[in-house]
Design a protein around this motif. Structure first.
Motif, PDB file in Angstrom:
ATOM      1  N   PRO A   8       0.816  -1.219   0.000  1.00 59.00           N
ATOM      2  CA  PRO A   8       0.000   0.000   0.000  1.00 59.00           C
ATOM      3  C   PRO A   8       0.848   1.268   0.000  1.00 59.00           C
ATOM      4  O   PRO A   8       0.552   2.225  -0.717  1.00 59.00           O
ATOM      5  CB  PRO A   8      -0.814  -0.098   1.299  1.00 59.00           C
ATOM      6  CG  PRO A   8      -0.518  -1.391   1.904  1.00 59.00           C
ATOM      7  CD  PRO A   8       0.535  -2.088   1.142  1.00 59.00           C
ATOM      8  N   MET A   9       1.950   1.238   0.764  1.00 59.22           N
ATOM      9  CA  MET A   9       2.793   2.434   0.824  1.00 59.22           C
ATOM     10  C   MET A   9       3.438   2.706  -0.531  1.00 59.22           C
ATOM     11  O   MET A   9       3.523   3.851  -0.972  1.00 59.22           O
ATOM     12  CB  MET A   9       3.874   2.254   1.888  1.00 59.22           C
ATOM     13  CG  MET A   9       4.786   3.461   2.013  1.00 59.22           C
ATOM     14  SD  MET A   9       5.612   3.513   3.611  1.00 59.22           S
ATOM     15  CE  MET A   9       6.641   4.957   3.397  1.00 59.22           C
ATOM     16  N   VAL A  23       1.028   4.416  -2.790  1.00 57.69           N
ATOM     17  CA  VAL A  23       0.917   5.853  -2.529  1.00 57.69           C
ATOM     18  C   VAL A  23       2.141   6.590  -3.076  1.00 57.69           C
ATOM     19  O   VAL A  23       2.035   7.635  -3.719  1.00 57.69           O
ATOM     20  CB  VAL A  23       0.746   6.116  -1.019  1.00 57.69           C
ATOM     21  CG1 VAL A  23       0.807   7.612  -0.720  1.00 57.69           C
ATOM     22  CG2 VAL A  23      -0.559   5.521  -0.532  1.00 57.69           C
ATOM     23  N   ARG A  46       1.871   6.878  -6.877  1.00 65.11           N
ATOM     24  CA  ARG A  46       0.769   7.629  -7.469  1.00 65.11           C
ATOM     25  C   ARG A  46       0.623   9.051  -6.941  1.00 65.11           C
ATOM     26  O   ARG A  46       0.061   9.900  -7.611  1.00 65.11           O
ATOM     27  CB  ARG A  46      -0.545   6.874  -7.239  1.00 65.11           C
ATOM     28  CG  ARG A  46      -0.667   5.575  -8.027  1.00 65.11           C
ATOM     29  CD  ARG A  46      -0.987   5.849  -9.483  1.00 65.11           C
ATOM     30  NE  ARG A  46      -1.368   4.630 -10.172  1.00 65.11           N
ATOM     31  CZ  ARG A  46      -0.632   4.040 -11.105  1.00 65.11           C
ATOM     32  NH1 ARG A  46       0.522   4.556 -11.458  1.00 65.11           N
ATOM     33  NH2 ARG A  46      -1.058   2.932 -11.688  1.00 65.11           N
ATOM     34  N   ASN A  47       1.074   9.306  -5.729  1.00 67.26           N
ATOM     35  CA  ASN A  47       0.921  10.641  -5.155  1.00 67.26           C
ATOM     36  C   ASN A  47       2.255  11.355  -5.120  1.00 67.26           C
ATOM     37  O   ASN A  47       3.285  10.733  -4.955  1.00 67.26           O
ATOM     38  CB  ASN A  47       0.344  10.564  -3.738  1.00 67.26           C
ATOM     39  CG  ASN A  47      -1.098  10.112  -3.751  1.00 67.26           C
ATOM     40  OD1 ASN A  47      -1.513   9.368  -4.630  1.00 67.26           O
ATOM     41  ND2 ASN A  47      -1.842  10.546  -2.769  1.00 67.26           N
ATOM     42  N   ARG A  48       2.163  12.657  -5.214  1.00 68.84           N
ATOM     43  CA  ARG A  48       3.408  13.423  -5.188  1.00 68.84           C
ATOM     44  C   ARG A  48       3.444  14.347  -3.986  1.00 68.84           C
ATOM     45  O   ARG A  48       3.690  15.520  -4.123  1.00 68.84           O
ATOM     46  CB  ARG A  48       3.508  14.280  -6.455  1.00 68.84           C
ATOM     47  CG  ARG A  48       3.666  13.495  -7.715  1.00 68.84           C
ATOM     48  CD  ARG A  48       5.145  13.369  -8.053  1.00 68.84           C
ATOM     49  NE  ARG A  48       5.304  12.591  -9.272  1.00 68.84           N
ATOM     50  CZ  ARG A  48       5.172  13.133 -10.474  1.00 68.84           C
ATOM     51  NH1 ARG A  48       4.908  14.411 -10.594  1.00 68.84           N
ATOM     52  NH2 ARG A  48       5.306  12.378 -11.545  1.00 68.84           N
ATOM     53  N   SER A  60       5.617  11.185   0.108  1.00 63.49           N
ATOM     54  CA  SER A  60       6.325  10.360  -0.877  1.00 63.49           C
ATOM     55  C   SER A  60       7.782  10.778  -0.978  1.00 63.49           C
ATOM     56  O   SER A  60       8.676   9.932  -1.062  1.00 63.49           O
ATOM     57  CB  SER A  60       5.666  10.487  -2.252  1.00 63.49           C
ATOM     58  OG  SER A  60       4.318  10.176  -2.152  1.00 63.49           O
ATOM     59  N   GLY A  69       8.349   0.691  -8.571  1.00 70.36           N
ATOM     60  CA  GLY A  69       8.588   0.455  -9.997  1.00 70.36           C
ATOM     61  C   GLY A  69       7.455  -0.343 -10.633  1.00 70.36           C
ATOM     62  O   GLY A  69       6.983  -0.016 -11.725  1.00 70.36           O
ATOM     63  N   ARG A 122       4.296   1.790 -10.973  1.00 72.83           N
ATOM     64  CA  ARG A 122       4.409   2.740 -12.084  1.00 72.83           C
ATOM     65  C   ARG A 122       4.173   2.054 -13.427  1.00 72.83           C
ATOM     66  O   ARG A 122       3.731   2.682 -14.384  1.00 72.83           O
ATOM     67  CB  ARG A 122       5.799   3.380 -12.084  1.00 72.83           C
ATOM     68  CG  ARG A 122       6.016   4.310 -10.930  1.00 72.83           C
ATOM     69  CD  ARG A 122       6.612   5.631 -11.390  1.00 72.83           C
ATOM     70  NE  ARG A 122       6.635   6.555 -10.259  1.00 72.83           N
ATOM     71  CZ  ARG A 122       7.732   6.850  -9.569  1.00 72.83           C
ATOM     72  NH1 ARG A 122       8.879   6.346  -9.934  1.00 72.83           N
ATOM     73  NH2 ARG A 122       7.674   7.666  -8.555  1.00 72.83           N
ATOM     74  N   ARG A 144      -1.930   4.179 -15.331  1.00 76.97           N
ATOM     75  CA  ARG A 144      -2.930   4.927 -14.596  1.00 76.97           C
ATOM     76  C   ARG A 144      -4.280   4.933 -15.331  1.00 76.97           C
ATOM     77  O   ARG A 144      -5.335   4.949 -14.710  1.00 76.97           O
ATOM     78  CB  ARG A 144      -2.432   6.363 -14.509  1.00 76.97           C
ATOM     79  CG  ARG A 144      -2.803   7.113 -13.270  1.00 76.97           C
ATOM     80  CD  ARG A 144      -2.232   8.494 -13.421  1.00 76.97           C
ATOM     81  NE  ARG A 144      -1.080   8.659 -12.556  1.00 76.97           N
ATOM     82  CZ  ARG A 144      -1.144   9.339 -11.411  1.00 76.97           C
ATOM     83  NH1 ARG A 144      -2.270   9.890 -11.040  1.00 76.97           N
ATOM     84  NH2 ARG A 144      -0.101   9.474 -10.667  1.00 76.97           N
ATOM     85  N   GLU A 146      -6.807   2.378 -14.319  1.00 77.65           N
ATOM     86  CA  GLU A 146      -7.532   2.686 -13.086  1.00 77.65           C
ATOM     87  C   GLU A 146      -8.590   3.742 -13.352  1.00 77.65           C
ATOM     88  O   GLU A 146      -9.717   3.668 -12.857  1.00 77.65           O
ATOM     89  CB  GLU A 146      -6.572   3.185 -12.010  1.00 77.65           C
ATOM     90  CG  GLU A 146      -5.665   2.097 -11.483  1.00 77.65           C
ATOM     91  CD  GLU A 146      -4.644   2.623 -10.497  1.00 77.65           C
ATOM     92  OE1 GLU A 146      -4.770   3.777 -10.050  1.00 77.65           O
ATOM     93  OE2 GLU A 146      -3.705   1.864 -10.192  1.00 77.65           O
ATOM     94  N   GLU A 147      -8.197   4.737 -14.138  1.00 74.47           N
ATOM     95  CA  GLU A 147      -9.158   5.807 -14.430  1.00 74.47           C
ATOM     96  C   GLU A 147     -10.347   5.269 -15.201  1.00 74.47           C
ATOM     97  O   GLU A 147     -11.496   5.638 -14.945  1.00 74.47           O
ATOM     98  CB  GLU A 147      -8.469   6.951 -15.176  1.00 74.47           C
ATOM     99  CG  GLU A 147      -7.838   7.934 -14.211  1.00 74.47           C
ATOM    100  CD  GLU A 147      -6.643   8.672 -14.789  1.00 74.47           C
ATOM    101  OE1 GLU A 147      -6.485   8.683 -16.026  1.00 74.47           O
ATOM    102  OE2 GLU A 147      -5.869   9.241 -13.985  1.00 74.47           O
ATOM    103  N   ARG A 200     -13.035   3.268  -5.455  1.00 76.25           N
ATOM    104  CA  ARG A 200     -11.586   3.263  -5.356  1.00 76.25           C
ATOM    105  C   ARG A 200     -11.056   1.893  -4.902  1.00 76.25           C
ATOM    106  O   ARG A 200     -10.112   1.354  -5.475  1.00 76.25           O
ATOM    107  CB  ARG A 200     -11.183   4.346  -4.360  1.00 76.25           C
ATOM    108  CG  ARG A 200      -9.731   4.497  -4.246  1.00 76.25           C
ATOM    109  CD  ARG A 200      -9.287   5.911  -4.019  1.00 76.25           C
ATOM    110  NE  ARG A 200      -7.829   5.920  -4.125  1.00 76.25           N
ATOM    111  CZ  ARG A 200      -7.195   6.042  -5.268  1.00 76.25           C
ATOM    112  NH1 ARG A 200      -7.881   6.241  -6.373  1.00 76.25           N
ATOM    113  NH2 ARG A 200      -5.890   5.997  -5.329  1.00 76.25           N
TER     114      ARG A 200
END
Lengths: 280, 311
Positions: A93-94, A97, A100-102, A106, A162, A165, A169, A172-173, A182
């Motif tokens: 999970p980490m 995050v 995907r999050n900036r 992160s 890695g 990434r 994305r 998911e969208e 989600r």
């Protein structure tokens, strides 16, 4: 392509260099195997040979007699398996995050991953030793597992980021446009695509814990609790006088699990690295 | 141990900004906590505690409480010639392993980047040192170096180069002997990292340079090396750090002997802490090691940032 062709003598030189590399890589390992199968008489000979004249399994039997190898392997298995499973469960999970999050989080996590590569372990092990001692977790596999989990996290995170990434994305969208929540998107779209990466990460964490020595040496005191690498050093005896045959046999056996697992995931790791480097 | 960290993975430039959904923020914390708590409790916390221990007289088995003694440990360290000896040996060892390893691995990576037969064999064999426990690597090389039953001396005898020697216990040969093992153990990682970097070089550039009449050396200098530099810098800095901090290999090979000739800083600190129980003093050693490593890490980070900018 013709312009890049190497001359014939250049080619020969290249094959010679490759041969030297292969010999350098292989000879200590072949010597280990050869020693493991030699009877004491041949090990005492002043002119050792590559191939044992009277190959024997006696060294293996003696190795199991001299040290609690099975128990040590069991301890290693418990420690490595638990550490790998826990590490992957909490890291995935980490890593998601982080990929995907900036946010600041992160960035800080990435910073920690890099910096943790540079810890001299002695600076971490002294306080850990004192803390675990207060918690009565010295000489306990549980304490060691906790240390291994945190110790394998940086690399597990790095690998998993890695792999996340690499999951587009857009997939998911698309799922969320189709009305999936989600959590559902994560479970039904992302997780299956991530599964092979998670398995590879877990196997890698397993090997690092299986091979680890320093923490196990400091934290485990009695032979019945010790892991395989620590028990192997008992074969060296005082003053470094060793019984070569059983020593080689035990060392050879201890390597097999790592070699098998590594052979399985090697392509994924190097492949992942190559992909990462090309994409970067 | 860890290798893939050596591959600089700069963020994708093309990714549009602002795609992060705001509503995930709380969810993000929820997802991060299971890993964050152990990291803080078992890694960041102990690290800070370890640094603070360096300013105390913490010892094993003391009955009176630990006292704050300021920089006394560091002052003692300054005059501890044994520590500086080990520090010097640590530097010699780290450089002695990292530099030849880099040069050999670079040659190999260039070689393996060619279309050679038996490449697969090199790849398959490279698993062996990579996957082996360091303890086993140490044991294996002790068998190779064994003065009587080892293959090294036997080869020397067969080639008529003399009687061979006891490599690991000779004052002059011990450090070079363990350095060779260090190089052997780390070769695959370094080679694979550099190979990954090589695949980064655009092949068209090579062909264009070759068409312009550039020789192999010029093509390497003008095309290959600039693309490879960030990876090369990163892997060398990391190798240096890992080697400077290494323990298990030399512990098994020589346990720091003969006469301290291979006593790396980690072995010294380990003995100080867990044989003599001098926790505070050993923590101070750790701090000094961190200071040196920070310099290397800074180089690594600069290399990574530069690598990101160039692309």
């Amino acid at each position: 392509m013709t312009t890049l062709r190497t001359s014939r003598s250049g080619r020969a030189g290249q094959y010679l260099a490759l041969l030297c590399y292969l010999v350098f890589l292989a000879f200590p390992f072949l010597w280990l195997i050869s020693t493991a199968f030699k009877p004491p008489r041949e090990l005492g000979s002043l002119h050792p040979t590559w191939i044992p004249k009277d190959p024997t399994l006696e060294n293996f039997r003696q190795a199991f007699d001299e040290q609690p190898l099975l128990q040590a392997a069991g301890n290693s298995l418990i420690a490595a398996l638990s550490a790998a499973l826990i590490a992957v469960v909490i890291a995935t999970p980490m890593a998601y995050v982080m990929a995907r999050n900036r946010g600041k989080l992160s960035t800080a996590a990435t910073g920690w991953v890099v910096i943790s590569q540079a810890f001299p372990f002695v600076l971490v092990i002294i306080p850990l030793f004192l803390i675990l001692k207060n918690l009565h977790l010295i000489n306990s596999l549980f304490g060691l597992i906790m240390v291994y989990v945190v110790w394998s996290l940086p690399f597990a995170l790095w690998m998993l980021v890695g792999y996340v990434r690499a999951v587009p994305r857009e997939l998911e969208e698309a799922a969320s446009v189709d009305g999936a929540g989600r959590v559902r998107t994560l479970v039904s779209v992302t997780a299956p695509l991530l599964a092979p990466g998670i398995v590879a990460t877990a196997l890698f964490a397993f090997i690092t814990a299986w091979n680890e020595f320093f923490f196990a040496l400091v934290l485990l005191k009695t032979p019945e609790k010790q892991t395989l690498p620590v028990v192997l050093t008992h074969f060296l005896g005082a003053e470094g006088v060793a019984d070569l045959g059983p020593l080689a046999a035990a060392a050879f056996l201890a390597t097999i699990p790592s070699l098998v697992i590594f052979a399985i995931i090697q392509k994924r790791i190097t492949g992942g690295m190559l992909a990462g480097a090309v994409k970067a | 141990m860890t290798l893939a960290t050596a591959t600089p993975r700069s963020r994708k430039r093309s990714e549009p900004k602002g795609t992060d959904r705001k509503q995930t923020d709380y969810g993000a914390w929820f997802l991060v906590l299971p890993a964050l708590i152990p990291i803080l409790v078992l890694s960041v916390g102990p690290l800070l505690y370890g640094i603070s221990l360096a300013f105390t007289d913490s010892q094993a088995g003391r009955t009176e409480p630990t006292a704050w003694i300021g920089t006394l440990n560091f002052q003692d360290l300054l005059h501890d010639t044994l520590f500086w000896d080990s520090f010097r040996i640590g530097l010699l060892w780290a450089i002695g392993v990292s530099v030849p390893q880099f040069l050999l691995a670079l040659g190999l990576a260039l070689l393996l980047n060619q279309n050679l037969r038996f490449r697969w064999l090199a790849r398959a064999l490279a698993i062996v040192p990579w996957a082996m426990p360091e303890v086993v690597v140490g044991i294996m090389w002790r068998l190779v170096y064994n003065p009587d039953a080892g293959i090294l001396n036997e080869t020397i005898r067969n080639l008529g180069l003399g009687e061979g020697r006891d490599w690991l216990t000779g004052l002059a040969t011990a450090l070079p002997a363990v350095i060779v093992v260090g190089i052997w153990a780390g070769m695959p990682q370094t080679t694979v990292a550099l190979l990954a970097g090589l695949q980064n070089t655009p092949h068209e550039l090579h062909e264009a340079a070759a068409l312009d009449g550039a020789g192999a050396w010029r093509r390497f200098r003008t095309v290959t090396w600039p693309a490879l530099k960030p990876v090369a810098l990163a892997i060398t800095a990391l190798n240096f750090i890992w080697n400077f901090n290494s323990f298990a290999l030399v512990y098994v090979l020589t346990n720091g002997g003969p006469g301290g000739r291979t006593r790396l800083p980690m072995l010294f600190a380990y003995e100080e802490a867990f044989r003599y129980g001098q926790f505070g003093y050993a923590a101070a050693m750790g701090c000094v090691m961190v200071a040196v490593i920070s310099v290397m890490l800074a180089l690594y980070l600069v290399g990574r940032l530069k690598g990101g900018d160039e692309q």
